[in-house]
Design a protein around this motif. Structure first.
Motif, mmCIF file in Angstrom:
data_model
loop_
_atom_site.group_PDB
_atom_site.id
_atom_site.type_symbol
_atom_site.label_atom_id
_atom_site.label_comp_id
_atom_site.label_asym_id
_atom_site.label_seq_id
_atom_site.Cartn_x
_atom_site.Cartn_y
_atom_site.Cartn_z
ATOM 1 N N GLU A 190 0.693 -1.173 -0.136
ATOM 2 C CA GLU A 190 -0.013 0.020 0.193
ATOM 3 C C GLU A 190 0.600 1.495 0.235
ATOM 4 N N GLN A 191 2.092 1.515 0.991
ATOM 5 C CA GLN A 191 2.450 2.653 0.908
ATOM 6 C C GLN A 191 3.842 2.365 -0.586
ATOM 7 N N GLN A 192 3.871 1.669 -1.460
ATOM 8 C CA GLN A 192 4.545 1.548 -2.823
ATOM 9 C C GLN A 192 3.476 2.186 -3.317
ATOM 10 N N ILE A 193 2.399 1.383 -3.618
ATOM 11 C CA ILE A 193 1.673 2.175 -4.044
ATOM 12 C C ILE A 193 1.000 3.743 -4.773
ATOM 13 N N GLN A 194 0.845 3.922 -2.829
ATOM 14 C CA GLN A 194 0.095 5.339 -2.788
ATOM 15 C C GLN A 194 1.779 5.863 -3.216
ATOM 16 N N THR A 195 3.419 5.436 -3.007
ATOM 17 C CA THR A 195 4.161 6.287 -3.381
ATOM 18 C C THR A 195 4.022 6.366 -5.103
ATOM 19 N N THR A 196 3.974 4.982 -6.156
ATOM 20 C CA THR A 196 3.743 5.742 -7.699
ATOM 21 C C THR A 196 2.477 6.363 -7.976
ATOM 22 N N TYR A 197 1.611 6.059 -7.431
ATOM 23 C CA TYR A 197 0.482 6.604 -8.309
ATOM 24 C C TYR A 197 0.157 8.037 -7.365
ATOM 25 N N ALA A 198 1.640 8.773 -6.204
ATOM 26 C CA ALA A 198 1.106 9.929 -6.047
ATOM 27 C C ALA A 198 0.522 11.326 -7.012
ATOM 28 N N THR A 199 0.511 11.638 -8.338
ATOM 29 C CA THR A 199 0.468 11.993 -8.401
ATOM 30 C C THR A 199 -1.593 11.866 -8.831
ATOM 31 N N GLN A 212 -21.525 14.458 -13.726
ATOM 32 C CA GLN A 212 -21.678 12.949 -14.530
ATOM 33 C C GLN A 212 -20.244 12.809 -14.970
ATOM 34 N N THR A 213 -19.568 14.045 -15.903
ATOM 35 C CA THR A 213 -18.121 13.659 -15.791
ATOM 36 C C THR A 213 -17.210 13.533 -14.854
ATOM 37 N N LYS A 214 -17.472 14.293 -13.872
ATOM 38 C CA LYS A 214 -16.128 14.679 -12.964
ATOM 39 C C LYS A 214 -16.706 12.746 -12.866
ATOM 40 N N GLU A 215 -17.253 12.425 -12.442
ATOM 41 C CA GLU A 215 -17.356 10.895 -11.754
ATOM 42 C C GLU A 215 -16.328 9.693 -12.631
ATOM 43 N N GLN A 216 -17.002 10.045 -14.077
ATOM 44 C CA GLN A 216 -16.195 9.553 -14.938
ATOM 45 C C GLN A 216 -14.802 9.187 -14.503
ATOM 46 N N GLN A 217 -14.650 10.899 -14.958
ATOM 47 C CA GLN A 217 -12.989 11.134 -14.453
ATOM 48 C C GLN A 217 -12.478 10.956 -13.642
ATOM 49 N N ILE A 218 -12.418 10.932 -12.395
ATOM 50 C CA ILE A 218 -12.532 10.396 -10.419
ATOM 51 C C ILE A 218 -12.271 8.689 -11.161
ATOM 52 N N ALA A 219 -13.320 7.861 -12.289
ATOM 53 C CA ALA A 219 -12.871 6.472 -11.908
ATOM 54 C C ALA A 219 -11.873 5.839 -12.999
ATOM 55 N N GLN A 220 -11.915 6.955 -13.949
ATOM 56 C CA GLN A 220 -10.916 6.735 -14.586
ATOM 57 C C GLN A 220 -9.711 6.890 -13.902
ATOM 58 N N ILE A 221 -9.185 8.134 -13.174
ATOM 59 C CA ILE A 221 -7.731 7.951 -13.189
ATOM 60 C C ILE A 221 -7.620 6.674 -11.921
ATOM 61 N N ALA A 222 -8.530 6.656 -10.832
ATOM 62 C CA ALA A 222 -8.152 5.184 -9.459
ATOM 63 C C ALA A 222 -8.089 4.209 -10.276
ATOM 64 N N GLN A 223 -9.187 3.617 -11.672
ATOM 65 C CA GLN A 223 -8.991 2.729 -12.211
ATOM 66 C C GLN A 223 -8.048 2.096 -11.765
ATOM 67 N N PRO A 224 -6.787 2.405 -12.446
ATOM 68 C CA PRO A 224 -5.067 1.384 -12.534
ATOM 69 C C PRO A 224 -5.083 1.183 -10.637
ATOM 70 N N ILE A 225 -5.328 1.926 -9.884
ATOM 71 C CA ILE A 225 -5.261 1.968 -8.760
ATOM 72 C C ILE A 225 -5.517 1.107 -7.879
ATOM 73 N N GLN A 226 -6.617 0.901 -7.939
ATOM 74 C CA GLN A 226 -7.826 -0.037 -6.969
ATOM 75 C C GLN A 226 -7.486 -1.398 -8.060
ATOM 76 N N MET A 227 -7.393 -1.903 -8.982
ATOM 77 C CA MET A 227 -6.423 -3.159 -9.353
ATOM 78 C C MET A 227 -5.107 -2.580 -9.172
ATOM 79 N N ALA A 228 -4.006 -1.899 -9.024
ATOM 80 C CA ALA A 228 -2.814 -2.808 -7.969
ATOM 81 C C ALA A 228 -3.175 -3.034 -6.241
ATOM 82 N N GLN A 229 -4.502 -2.077 -5.928
ATOM 83 C CA GLN A 229 -4.997 -3.035 -4.727
ATOM 84 C C GLN A 229 -5.343 -4.733 -4.755
#
Length: 231
Positions: free
Chosen positions: A52-61, A104-121
Motif C-alpha cells: 500500500e505504501q508503494q502504491i501511494q508513492t507510485t500513484y502519488a500524482t 457525471q463527467t467528473k465522476e467518470q474522470q475520477i473513476a478512470q484515474i482511480a482504476q489502475p490504483i484499485q487494480m493494484a490494490q
C-alpha cells in the motif's frame, strides 16, 4: 433523488499506518477450538502494508488528482443544493441539468484515474488471499486446532482463543512481499473485490479512531487560556 460522491477510502495516506495498530490479542487455541478473522489477517499482513505504501508513492500524482476532483465534485453537488438543507431533491437536480452533467463527467474522470490504483490494490489482496489457507493450515497443525470460528459467530471466547495473530505471522513468513503490478489482462475475482472493500472499511475506521484519539489528546494537552484578573 440524491447524488452521492464517489468514495476512495483506499487512497487515504494514513490507511497503512492505521492498520498496524489494530488490537493484537494473545494467540492460542482452547480445547481445539479457536477464533480468527481472515479480514484482520489481510489488514495486518506486512506485505499488504508495504504494498500500500508503494502504491501511494507510485500513484502519488493520480491520488492528488483524485482528491482535487473529489473537492470539485463536492462543490458542484453543493451548488445544486439551493436551499442548503444538505439534501438534493428532484426539483433541484432537474433545475440544473448542466451541473448534473458536470457531476457525471467528473465522476467518470475520477473513476478512470482511480482504476489502475484499485487494480493494484485488488492484485495485492488476491495474492494474500491465495496463500491465506496455507498459512491458516500451518497454524492449525502447529496448535492442534480442530475448529476455527469467525469472531461474529462467537458470543464469548477468551483472548487466548484468538489465533488471528498466529495466522498473520505465518502469512508474513510465507509471503513477505507481494507485487503491485497485475499481469496483462488480469481481472480480480468477485471475492477479492468484496474483501478489498471490507479491508478498506476496517482501515478507515481505525484511522478515524486514531484521529479522534489524537484530537482528544491535543485538547487535553492544550494549556488553559489565562483569565484576566478583575480589579
Amino acid at each position: 433523488m440524491k447524488l452521492t460522491k464517489l468514495s476512495f477510502a483506499a487512497l487515504s495516506l494514513t490507511a497503512s499506518a492505521a492498520a498496524v495498530s489494530l488490537a493484537a490479542p494473545a494467540a492460542a487455541q482452547v480445547n481445539g477450538i479457536a477464533v480468527a478473522s481472515p479480514e484482520a489477517v489481510i489488514v495486518r499482513a506486512a506485505a499488504r502494508i508495504a504494498a500500500e505504501q508503494q502504491i501511494q508513492t507510485t500513484y502519488a500524482t493520480q491520488i492528488q488528482q483524485i482528491r482535487t476532483g473529489q473537492q470539485e465534485l463536492t462543490n458542484l453537488q453543493r451548488s445544486l443544493d439551493t436551499n442548503n438543507d444538505g439534501q438534493l431533491t428532484d426539483a433541484e437536480i432537474q433545475a440544473n441539468p448542466n451541473v448534473v452533467q458536470q457531476i457525471q463527467t467528473k465522476e467518470q474522470q475520477i473513476a478512470q484515474i482511480a482504476q489502475p490504483i484499485q487494480m493494484a490494490q485488488f492484485y495485492v489482496i488476491e495474492q494474500l488471499v491465495n496463500d491465506y489457507q496455507n498459512a491458516r493450515n500451518q497454524v492449525i497443525q502447529q496448535k492442534n486446532i480442530t475448529m476455527i470460528l469467525a469472531p461474529d459467530a462467537v458470543q464469548y471466547a477468551p483472548e487466548s482463543a484468538n489465533v488471528t495473530n498466529d495466522i498473520t505471522a505465518a502469512l508474513d513468513q510465507r509471503l513477505p512481499t507481494v507485487s503491485t503490478t497485475p499481469p496483462a489482462g488480469w481481472q480480480p475475482r468477485r471475492e477479492t473485490v468484496q474483501l478489498h472493500q471490507t479491508v478498506q472499511q476496517i482501515v478507515g475506521a481505525v484511522a478515524q479512531q486514531q484521529a479522534a484519539q489524537a484530537a482528544a489528546q491535543g485538547q487535553q494537552q492544550q494549556p488553559a487560556t489565562p483569565q484576566p484578573q478583575g480589579r
